[in-house]
Design a protein around this motif. Structure first.
Motif: not given
Length: 188
Positions: A156, A159, A163, A167-168, A170-175
């Motif tokens: 992240s 990222a 990104l 977005t970076g 949000a994607d970190t949180r999702a992973l």
């Protein structure tokens, strides 16, 4: 209360090193931006390398203090999530252009074993805090979970630059959510 000359030098050097690079930032630039004379810098730091080490140490202490405060106040079972969220807040506030420790490791790998080791130790410290948070949440029996979370957080750092912050993160949180959910679903 005005900052001490040492604190002023540290803050100025940190900003310049982060924005311009360690090797690209000369002593003259630091003292000019800090509004001090060269001798003031050398009264507090024996060399530029000592200044770099002090900057990295001070920044790391602030970073881990923010992580520790978040995990200390986390509700039961949420220490890992609290640490991840604190990491995201740190990125938003202080690391929009990547991680200063990663930058230091890159710039000093061939130039200073001491600085490289200091930055590497900071990364190992983050991993240790993740291991402690995972243990506190009762998930430490999942081999490699803290290491995988560490990889997500380290990713992240870059990222968000590529990104964008929203977005970076949000994607970190999702992973992270996926890793934690999988670990919790496998809990005996």
């Amino acid at each position: 209360m005005p900052a001490s000359k040492r604190d002023q030098l540290l803050a100025t050097a940190e900003q310049l090193f982060y924005e311009q690079g360690f090797h690209a930032t000369g002593i003259d630039r630091i003292v000019a931006a800090a509004g001090v004379v060269r001798m003031t810098l050398y009264n507090h730091f024996e060399s530029k390398e000592a200044l770099v080490a002090a900057v990295l140490q001070a920044r790391h202490e602030r970073f881990v203090a923010s992580l520790d405060a978040a995990t200390a106040s986390a509700p039961p079972g949420q220490a890992t999530r609290a640490l991840v969220d604190a990491h995201g807040r740190w990125l938003k506030a202080y690391s929009q252009h990547g991680c200063i420790m990663a930058k230091a490791m890159g710039e000093f790998a061939e130039h200073s074993a001491e600085i490289h080791a200091l930055a590497t130790a900071a990364k190992q410290d983050l991993l240790a805090r993740l291991e402690a948070a995972v243990a506190r949440d009762g998930l430490d029996h999942h081999a490699g979970l803290a290491r995988r979370l560490f990889m997500v957080l380290e990713g992240s750092n870059t990222a968000v630059v590529v990104l964008g912050m929203q977005t970076g993160l949000a994607d970190t949180r999702a992973l992270v959510d996926a890793l934690l959910a999988a670990a919790r679903s496998e809990t005996p």
